[in-house]
Design an enzyme around this catalytic site. Structure first.
Site, PDB file in Angstrom:
ATOM      1  N   GLU A 172      60.503  36.890  54.256  1.00  0.00           N
ATOM      2  CA  GLU A 172      60.081  36.625  52.880  1.00  0.00           C
ATOM      3  C   GLU A 172      60.313  35.181  52.512  1.00  0.00           C
ATOM      4  OE1 GLU A 172      60.570  36.207  48.475  1.00  0.00           O
ATOM      5  OE2 GLU A 172      62.020  35.817  50.081  1.00  0.00           O
ATOM      6  N   ASP A 212      65.811  38.729  55.247  1.00  0.00           N
ATOM      7  CA  ASP A 212      66.121  37.366  55.679  1.00  0.00           C
ATOM      8  C   ASP A 212      66.780  36.564  54.563  1.00  0.00           C
ATOM      9  OD1 ASP A 212      63.559  37.461  54.372  1.00  0.00           O
ATOM     10  OD2 ASP A 212      63.148  35.428  55.081  1.00  0.00           O
TER      11      ASP A 212
END
Length: 372
Positions: free
Chosen positions: A135, A73
């Protein structure tokens, strides 16, 4: 190998994997590539099944070996002034621009490029590529990824988390604990405040308390810090507010620091909040610290592969603490600069990717039967 890494980076940047979106299109593409190389590929999903982790393992199913850890991400580009399309890799003066190039699709691309070598080599020790979701919003995916790893593969010897350090080894960083503390009172007309119970007053007192303990704890990469990020409450100037919410966080150096700060805050709330205020405390982010001193195995491996020493504390949190907590020694070492992370016109230098390719080529040799 760098041309292959850049080609893969171009493909990865083209996927908009902002944390608010699904990452499944990228996951499908990466999983297919790794599967075609003969890796043992496993996916683990979030509760909505809109996001997934990837675990790809090369070599024998034995203990030892290395985990190369990254995340898929990226942070948003909204309200940032970019000179080019953030989801299209653009090269200018040896710098490769695009969202996630430094944080941390550059490292992921290098791992995917090196995977060809992993597949062609007779490995004595396994090499795992572990890519997590979410994350950037609290390391939400890595606990499930670790559960999957430990359930289906033997425990690795070390983990290398490829966050941007300019290929310098980071052996410690603070954790991150985020809280949502909610005060619920009773609304009333402001002409008669005593008929209500203001939620803002005890919330403001709590913020003041956090400020006092924040001043005591210190600052910097080797000191615990406290921050109040948002206060939200009330509906109108002439209404006693019935609701106020405080979002706050602290970054502990050790697990003991974490327990002490949280205990201080909870003890204050228990004694100071009036009986007519209903209180709820939600800890919605918990990233453990990476503590130095027990990571000699990981430090030795990363140094042998070309990581730059001496090791330094990282000013930012990573997934490394989760691996350490699971009994896997971990260090942080990856290409790019943290100064570029989350910025408009984010970039990574070609030279950084070349250094990472060389690092991972040495890893292939380290894990091969010829090296044992």
């Amino acid at each position: 190998m760098t041309s292959a890494t850049i080609s893969l980076l171009e493909e990865l940047v083209g996927f908009d994997t902002t944390s608010s979106r699904s990452n499944l299109a990228l996951v499908s593409r990466v999983a297919d590539r790794l599967d075609s190389l003969g890796a043992r590929v496993r996916l683990s999903y979030d509760d909505t099944r809109a996001k997934a982790n990837i675990l790809a393992s090369f070599g024998p199913q034995v203990s030892g070996g290395v985990v190369l850890s990254g995340h898929t991400d990226v942070v948003p580009v909204a309200d940032q002034a970019w000179s080019s399309d953030p989801f299209r890799l653009t090269e200018r003066d040896g710098r490769l621009h695009g969202r996630g190039t430094a944080d941390m699709k550059g490292f992921v691309a290098a791992c995917l490029s090196a995977a060809t070598g992993f597949a062609r080599t007779d490995l004595a020790r396994p090499i795992h590529i572990a890519l997590s979701y979410d994350e950037e919003v609290g390391c939400l995916g890595v606990p499930r990824l670790l559960d999957d790893l430990l359930a289906h593969e033997q425990k690795p010897e070390v983990a290398i988390i490829g966050e941007p350090t300019g290929m310098r080894i980071g052996d410690r960083h603070r954790g991150f604990l985020g809280f949502r503390t909610r005060f619920e009172g009773r609304a009333a007309h402001s002409s008669d405040p005593g008929a209500g119970a203001s939620a803002i007053y005890p919330a403001a007192d709590f913020v003041g308390f956090l400020k006092t303990i924040g001043h005591r704890t210190g600052a910097g990469a080797d000191g615990t810090t406290i921050n109040v990020g948002r206060i939200e409450g009330g509906t109108a100037i002439n209404i006693v507010p019935s609701l106020c919410e405080v979002l706050w966080e602290f970054r502990p150096v050790t697990a003991i620091d974490a327990a002490e700060i949280e205990a201080l805050a909870r003890a204050y709330l228990a004694r100071a909040v009036p009986d007519d205020i209903r209180l709820s405390i939600l800890r919605d982010i918990h990233v453990p610290p990476l503590s130095a001193g027990s990571e000699q195995a990981a430090l030795a491996v990363a140094t042998a592969l070309g990581g730059i020493t001496p090791p330094l504390p990282m000013p930012f949190g990573t997934e490394a603490g989760f691996f350490q907590a699971a009994g896997i020694p971990a260090v942080v070492c990856g290409p790019g600069s943290i100064a570029q992370a989350h910025q408009p016109d984010e970039w990574i230098a070609r030279a950084e990717l070349e250094a990472t390719d060389a690092f991972l080529a040495r890893l292939t040799g380290w894990a091969s039967r010829e090296a044992t």
